[in-house]
Design a protein around this motif. Structure first.
Motif, PDB file in Angstrom:
ATOM      1  N   ARG A  45       1.139   1.052   1.838  1.00  0.00           N
ATOM      2  CA  ARG A  45      -0.281   0.818   1.599  1.00  0.00           C
ATOM      3  C   ARG A  45      -0.576   1.177   0.148  1.00  0.00           C
ATOM      4  O   ARG A  45       0.180   1.882  -0.506  1.00  0.00           O
ATOM      5  CB  ARG A  45      -1.136   1.679   2.538  1.00  0.00           C
ATOM      6  N   SER A  46      -1.706   0.719  -0.325  1.00  0.00           N
ATOM      7  CA  SER A  46      -2.082   0.966  -1.712  1.00  0.00           C
ATOM      8  C   SER A  46      -2.685   2.359  -1.855  1.00  0.00           C
ATOM      9  O   SER A  46      -3.897   2.546  -1.858  1.00  0.00           O
ATOM     10  CB  SER A  46      -3.089  -0.091  -2.182  1.00  0.00           C
ATOM     11  N   GLY A  47      -1.819   3.355  -1.944  1.00  0.00           N
ATOM     12  CA  GLY A  47      -2.276   4.731  -2.033  1.00  0.00           C
ATOM     13  C   GLY A  47      -2.669   5.133  -3.445  1.00  0.00           C
ATOM     14  O   GLY A  47      -2.453   4.398  -4.412  1.00  0.00           O
ATOM     15  N   HIS A  48      -3.235   6.321  -3.564  1.00  0.00           N
ATOM     16  CA  HIS A  48      -3.651   6.858  -4.862  1.00  0.00           C
ATOM     17  C   HIS A  48      -2.911   8.149  -5.148  1.00  0.00           C
ATOM     18  O   HIS A  48      -2.388   8.799  -4.246  1.00  0.00           O
ATOM     19  CB  HIS A  48      -5.154   7.155  -4.873  1.00  0.00           C
ATOM     20  N   ILE A  49      -2.893   8.523  -6.413  1.00  0.00           N
ATOM     21  CA  ILE A  49      -2.407   9.832  -6.801  1.00  0.00           C
ATOM     22  C   ILE A  49      -3.526  10.523  -7.583  1.00  0.00           C
ATOM     23  O   ILE A  49      -4.350   9.874  -8.226  1.00  0.00           O
ATOM     24  CB  ILE A  49      -1.120   9.758  -7.645  1.00  0.00           C
ATOM     25  N   SER A  50      -3.541  11.832  -7.513  1.00  0.00           N
ATOM     26  CA  SER A  50      -4.601  12.606  -8.149  1.00  0.00           C
ATOM     27  C   SER A  50      -4.522  12.509  -9.666  1.00  0.00           C
ATOM     28  O   SER A  50      -3.438  12.358 -10.240  1.00  0.00           O
ATOM     29  CB  SER A  50      -4.503  14.069  -7.717  1.00  0.00           C
ATOM     30  N   ASP A  51      -5.690  12.586 -10.309  1.00  0.00           N
ATOM     31  CA  ASP A  51      -5.746  12.519 -11.769  1.00  0.00           C
ATOM     32  C   ASP A  51      -6.787  13.528 -12.272  1.00  0.00           C
ATOM     33  O   ASP A  51      -7.865  13.648 -11.693  1.00  0.00           O
ATOM     34  CB  ASP A  51      -6.139  11.108 -12.220  1.00  0.00           C
ATOM     35  N   VAL A  57      -5.949   7.686  -9.356  1.00  0.00           N
ATOM     36  CA  VAL A  57      -5.505   6.479 -10.040  1.00  0.00           C
ATOM     37  C   VAL A  57      -4.438   5.788  -9.201  1.00  0.00           C
ATOM     38  O   VAL A  57      -3.877   6.368  -8.270  1.00  0.00           O
ATOM     39  CB  VAL A  57      -4.932   6.792 -11.443  1.00  0.00           C
ATOM     40  N   ASN A  58      -4.147   4.550  -9.555  1.00  0.00           N
ATOM     41  CA  ASN A  58      -3.041   3.839  -8.915  1.00  0.00           C
ATOM     42  C   ASN A  58      -1.718   4.380  -9.444  1.00  0.00           C
ATOM     43  O   ASN A  58      -1.610   4.716 -10.622  1.00  0.00           O
ATOM     44  CB  ASN A  58      -3.114   2.344  -9.219  1.00  0.00           C
ATOM     45  N   PRO A  59      -0.698   4.454  -8.603  1.00  0.00           N
ATOM     46  CA  PRO A  59       0.614   4.901  -9.093  1.00  0.00           C
ATOM     47  C   PRO A  59       1.215   3.878 -10.053  1.00  0.00           C
ATOM     48  O   PRO A  59       1.024   2.671  -9.904  1.00  0.00           O
ATOM     49  CB  PRO A  59       1.451   5.008  -7.805  1.00  0.00           C
ATOM     50  N   LYS A  60       1.952   4.362 -11.036  1.00  0.00           N
ATOM     51  CA  LYS A  60       2.564   3.482 -12.037  1.00  0.00           C
ATOM     52  C   LYS A  60       3.942   3.006 -11.569  1.00  0.00           C
ATOM     53  O   LYS A  60       4.660   3.739 -10.891  1.00  0.00           O
ATOM     54  CB  LYS A  60       2.690   4.216 -13.376  1.00  0.00           C
ATOM     55  N   ASN A  61       4.284   1.769 -11.967  1.00  0.00           N
ATOM     56  CA  ASN A  61       5.584   1.184 -11.610  1.00  0.00           C
ATOM     57  C   ASN A  61       5.877   1.349 -10.119  1.00  0.00           C
ATOM     58  O   ASN A  61       6.929   1.850  -9.722  1.00  0.00           O
ATOM     59  CB  ASN A  61       6.705   1.824 -12.443  1.00  0.00           C
ATOM     60  N   PHE A  62       4.938   0.946  -9.316  1.00  0.00           N
ATOM     61  CA  PHE A  62       5.026   1.153  -7.871  1.00  0.00           C
ATOM     62  C   PHE A  62       4.882  -0.183  -7.154  1.00  0.00           C
ATOM     63  O   PHE A  62       4.013  -0.996  -7.499  1.00  0.00           O
ATOM     64  CB  PHE A  62       3.915   2.107  -7.427  1.00  0.00           C
ATOM     65  N   SER A  63       5.725  -0.426  -6.171  1.00  0.00           N
ATOM     66  CA  SER A  63       5.645  -1.667  -5.403  1.00  0.00           C
ATOM     67  C   SER A  63       5.913  -1.385  -3.933  1.00  0.00           C
ATOM     68  O   SER A  63       6.579  -0.406  -3.583  1.00  0.00           O
ATOM     69  CB  SER A  63       6.652  -2.694  -5.934  1.00  0.00           C
ATOM     70  N   PHE A  64       5.393  -2.249  -3.085  1.00  0.00           N
ATOM     71  CA  PHE A  64       5.587  -2.108  -1.641  1.00  0.00           C
ATOM     72  C   PHE A  64       5.264  -3.446  -0.980  1.00  0.00           C
ATOM     73  O   PHE A  64       4.689  -4.349  -1.603  1.00  0.00           O
ATOM     74  CB  PHE A  64       4.688  -1.008  -1.072  1.00  0.00           C
ATOM     75  N   LEU A 200       3.173  16.386  -2.000  1.00  0.00           N
ATOM     76  CA  LEU A 200       3.683  15.931  -0.715  1.00  0.00           C
ATOM     77  C   LEU A 200       3.269  14.478  -0.454  1.00  0.00           C
ATOM     78  O   LEU A 200       4.048  13.675   0.072  1.00  0.00           O
ATOM     79  CB  LEU A 200       3.160  16.835   0.401  1.00  0.00           C
ATOM     80  N   LYS A 201       2.058  14.138  -0.851  1.00  0.00           N
ATOM     81  CA  LYS A 201       1.559  12.768  -0.698  1.00  0.00           C
ATOM     82  C   LYS A 201       2.362  11.812  -1.570  1.00  0.00           C
ATOM     83  O   LYS A 201       2.681  10.697  -1.134  1.00  0.00           O
ATOM     84  CB  LYS A 201       0.081  12.711  -1.077  1.00  0.00           C
TER      85      LYS A 201
END
Length: 227
Positions: A45-51, A57-64, A200-201
Motif C-alpha cells: 500500500r502507499s504508506g508514509h514515513i515520518s518527516d 512524506v512518501n518513501p523514496k525509491n519505493f515500489s510495490f 518498525l513501520k
C-alpha cells in the motif's frame, strides 16, 4: 545435587524446542521473503514515513504492486522516484520551457490508478515536448503542508505553473496540523513535526512477507464487512 541437575535438564527440555521453533520460523520467513522478491510478488500500500518538517512524506525509491481488497481494479506496479514523488521518469535533462507543479492529496496522487490514467499522467500526455509535469502530491496533505513543501522542495524545481487541488476536508486537516506546527516569532510557518520512532513501520513497508500478510488481512476484512 540431583535436584539442581534435574532442574537444569527440565529447563533444557523446554528451552531447546523453543529456540528451535524460533529459529525455524525465522528461516522460513527469510526463505519466503527471498521467494516473494524473486517472483516479484511485492503487494503493498502507499504508506508514509515520518518527516520532521512535513509531518509525513512518501518513501523514496519505493515500489510495490498496488491492489484492491475488493477487487475494484487490477494489480499494477506503483512507483515513487528518488524524490518520493509519483511521476514518469524522464531521460531528457534539457531545461523545459514549462514546468507544471501539481499539489494535492490522495486525489491527485490517485493510488488506485496506473500513472498514465491519473490526473497528472493525462496532463503529461496532453502536453508538448517543452512541458514537464511534476506531481508533488502526498496523501492527507492540505494547504498548511503546501507552504512548507514549497519552501523546502518545490521552489527548487522552479515551476512556471502551479495547480493546487483542494477538497472540503482540507479545512479540518489544516486545523489539526496547526496544533502541532512550529511557527517563528513573527508567525511564519516553519515545520510540522511528524511522529518519532517509526522505524518498525519502515521495516514493515520494505518486507514483502509483511506486505503479503497485510494484503490477505485486508481481503479478509473486506469480505467480512461485506458478507
Amino acid at each position: 545435587t540431583p535436584v539442581k541437575i534435574s532442574t537444569i535438564l527440565n529447563i533444557k527440555k523446554v528451552l531447546f524446542p523453543l529456540v528451535a521453533c524460533i529459529v525455524g520460523i525465522a528461516v522460513a520467513l527469510v526463505i519466503t521473503e527471498i521467494g516473494l522478491r524473486i517472483k516479484g510478488i511485492g503487494y503493498g500500500r502507499s504508506g508514509h514515513i515520518s518527516d520532521p518538517y512535513l509531518h509525513h512524506v512518501n518513501p523514496k525509491n519505493f515500489s510495490f504492486t498496488a491492489h484492491s481488497p475488493s477487487g475494484d481494479f487490477d494489480p499494477f506496479l506503483f512507483k515513487y522516484n528518488e524524490h518520493g514523488f509519483r511521476q514518469r521518469e524522464s531521460k531528457d535533462k534539457q531545461q523545459m520551457q514549462y514546468r507544471l507543479a501539481l499539489l494535492g492529496d490522495s486525489y491527485t496522487l490517485a493510488r488506485e490508478l496506473p500513472y498514465e490514467k491519473t490526473f497528472a499522467g493525462m496532463l503529461e500526455a496532453a502536453s508538448n515536448s517543452k512541458t514537464r509535469v511534476y506531481n508533488f502530491s502526498v496523501a492527507s496533505y492540505s494547504p498548511i503542508h503546501y507552504l512548507v513543501q514549497w519552501k523546502r522542495i518545490i521552489s527548487q524545481f522552479k515551476p512556471t505553473h502551479v495547480i493546487v487541488q483542494l477538497y472540503i476536508n482540507d479545512i479540518s486537516n489544516d486545523r489539526e496540523m496547526s496544533k502541532i506546527a512550529v511557527f517563528s516569532e513573527n508567525g511564519e510557518l516553519e515545520a510540522i513535526p511528524g511522529p518519532k520512532n517509526d522505524w518498525l513501520k519502515v521495516i514493515a513497508m520494505k518486507s514483502y512477507v509483511v506486505r503479503f500478510i497485510f494484503k490477505l488481512f485486508l481481503q479478509l476484512q473486506w469480505r467480512y464487512s461485506n458478507r
